[in-house]
Design a protein around this motif. Structure first.
Motif, PDB file in Angstrom:
ATOM      1  N   GLY A 145       0.779  -1.220   0.000  1.00  0.00           N
ATOM      2  CA  GLY A 145       0.000   0.000   0.000  1.00  0.00           C
ATOM      3  C   GLY A 145       0.811   1.271   0.000  1.00  0.00           C
ATOM      4  O   GLY A 145       0.244   2.365   0.001  1.00  0.00           O
ATOM      5  N   ASP A 203       1.170   6.904   0.418  1.00  0.00           N
ATOM      6  CA  ASP A 203       0.202   5.889   0.020  1.00  0.00           C
ATOM      7  C   ASP A 203       0.206   5.698  -1.494  1.00  0.00           C
ATOM      8  O   ASP A 203       0.307   6.672  -2.252  1.00  0.00           O
ATOM      9  CB  ASP A 203      -1.208   6.292   0.451  1.00  0.00           C
ATOM     10  CG  ASP A 203      -1.410   6.239   1.957  1.00  0.00           C
ATOM     11  OD1 ASP A 203      -0.547   5.672   2.648  1.00  0.00           O
ATOM     12  OD2 ASP A 203      -2.429   6.772   2.434  1.00  0.00           O
ATOM     13  N   GLN A 250      -4.396   3.033  -1.825  1.00  0.00           N
ATOM     14  CA  GLN A 250      -3.512   2.443  -0.827  1.00  0.00           C
ATOM     15  C   GLN A 250      -3.037   1.056  -1.286  1.00  0.00           C
ATOM     16  O   GLN A 250      -2.997   0.106  -0.516  1.00  0.00           O
ATOM     17  CB  GLN A 250      -4.223   2.366   0.528  1.00  0.00           C
ATOM     18  CG  GLN A 250      -4.555   3.750   1.082  1.00  0.00           C
ATOM     19  CD  GLN A 250      -5.452   3.726   2.292  1.00  0.00           C
ATOM     20  OE1 GLN A 250      -6.184   2.765   2.514  1.00  0.00           O
ATOM     21  NE2 GLN A 250      -5.406   4.783   3.090  1.00  0.00           N
TER      22      GLN A 250
END
Length: 437
Positions: A59, A386, A410
């Protein structure tokens, strides 16, 4: 048939039809390292990398490089030669997920009765099963600031990502800002087919002054309440404002005229709060003041008409560029919820009216992340942030070429199906078959 019963039946039928259309399951967590290679990478901070490679795992982005080569490790390679990679777009100040059918009052949950509602939290009312967010994801809008409306103090917004099972899963930043509308002189005259009483200007000004005094008293009492470690009597409205005064929460103030912008900023400074101006139609007239005080501006959609007949008809298109070129941090928003899917095209308009293309991109990515206080984790394609990004076959700010073929939130490979795509396919097949026969 009773007209009220008929309306109810139509509403139920519409709801049933809509909710029967799409059954989109949130994506599972990323389990394998992914490398996107060969694409033009728009970092979001003004930098463009030709033939770039974006690698992310768990992520999080591991690297963004210019060699166009995938690492030698065991990774899933996505070849994106000739395509574009962007950070996920962010829609600020929207009641997305708080409304479903504009004509059905029971589905509208973005406003409350009363003038001072700081205790209202939009996040707990956010509907992750809404059919609207999937349509936004298909245009690259992957995050949003869910915001209440109504009254002078509307309540707290929260930032969410748009692929989740429930509001707890969706939350990126909880209660990021309190939202307030600066009191303005009420407009007199006719409206809605009914004549309204025309009040003297002196009385209108007096009403506005009273509203500001009432607001100032409310803030003063709330600040005093926040200074008490253990209040003997609980006041939920004052308690909800505590983090405005300790700097953990921002104050978003809707104000448009230059006088209201200056007055609202000075009001916030009186309580040691640094605000964000929302709207700012005349913000270009007070750029020095805004820059001196470090104020960010969330500009409402450029596709509108100027407030005054004396204004340049193209000023709404130019406003964001004037502010950004003056050194002010500018983000772009759109009214409503369905309309949020057009957010990238608002940035495209800004680019056509005086702002560098990559800086225009920043108004819906990194600039917005800075305004919302999430720029350390998202808003640009940089190592450690992210992996919320997407691949478009063309320029994502141009409605003619925006085509999001893959998106990640993510690191999760999300489903880009939506109600509009399903309806398009359904009726295209229907009339296609008809033509064939």
């Amino acid at each position: 048939m009773n007209k009220y019963l008929f309306t109810l039946l139509l509403s139920v039928a519409g709801t049933t039809t809509c909710f029967a259309q799409a059954n989109i399951i949130p994506a599972a967590r990323q389990t394998k390292t992914i490398a996107i290679t060969g694409a033009t990478v728009h970092v979001g901070n003004g930098t463009v990398i030709a033939n770039g490679t974006v690698v992310f795992s768990g992520g999080k982005i591991l690297s963004v490089t210019a060699n166009g080569q995938a690492p030698q490790d065991d990774v899933l390679v996505i070849k994106a030669d000739g395509k574009h990679v962007y950070p996920g777009f962010i829609a600020p100040v929207t009641y997305l997920g708080l409304a479903e059918f504009a004509s059905v009052r029971a589905t509208l949950d973005f406003t409350e009765i009363g003038n001072f509602n700081p205790h209202i939290r939009s996040l707990v009312a956010y509907n992750t099963d809404s059919k609207v967010p999937p349509t936004l994801r298909s245009n690259g809008v992957l995050m949003a600031e869910i915001t209440p409306e109504g009254g002078t103090i509307s309540g707290s917004s929260s930032v969410v990502q748009l692929d989740a099972w429930n509001w707890e899963d969706a939350a990126i930043k909880t209660d990021d800002a309190m939202h307030m509308t600066w009191p303005v002189i009420p407009q007199s005259g006719g409206g809605g087919g009914r004549r309204q009483q025309i009040l003297p200007p002196e009385l209108l000004a007096e009403r506005r002054l009273n509203a500001i005094n009432e607001l100032e008293q409310f803030f003063s009492e709330a600040k005093g309440y926040a200074a008490i470690s253990k209040p003997t009597v609980t006041n939920t409205r004052f308690a909800a404002m505590k983090h405005l005064f300790d700097g953990k929460q921002q104050l978003f103030i809707s104000a448009d005229t230059q006088k209201d912008i200056v007055a609202s900023v000075n009001f916030a400074k009186k309580f040691n709060i640094r605000p964000v101006i929302v709207g700012g139609n005349e913000a270009s007239l007070v750029t020095d003041f805004l820059k001196e005080n470090g104020i960010s501006v969330v500009v409402r959609e450029p596709h509108t008409l100027p407030n005054s007949t004396d204004d340049d008809v193209n000023m709404p298109y130019k406003n964001a560029a004037v502010l950004a070129n003056a050194g002010i941090n500018v983000a772009v928003s759109i009214e409503g919820y369905w309309q949020q899917r057009n957010l990238p095209f608002m940035a495209g308009t800004i680019a056509a009216w005086g702002l560098d293309k990559e800086k225009a991109l920043s108004t819906i990515t990194l600039n917005t992340a800075k305004v919302l206080g999430i720029d350390k984790t998202t808003g640009s394609l940089e190592a450690g942030k992210d992996a919320t990004l997407f691949i478009s076959t063309g320029d994502a700010l141009d409605m003619l070429t925006n085509h999001v073929e893959k998106a990640f939130i993510q690191g999760r490979d999300i489903n880009l199906d939506n109600l509009h795509k399903q309806l398009d396919k359904k009726f295209s097949e229907k009339y296609g078959m008809k033509a064939a026969n």
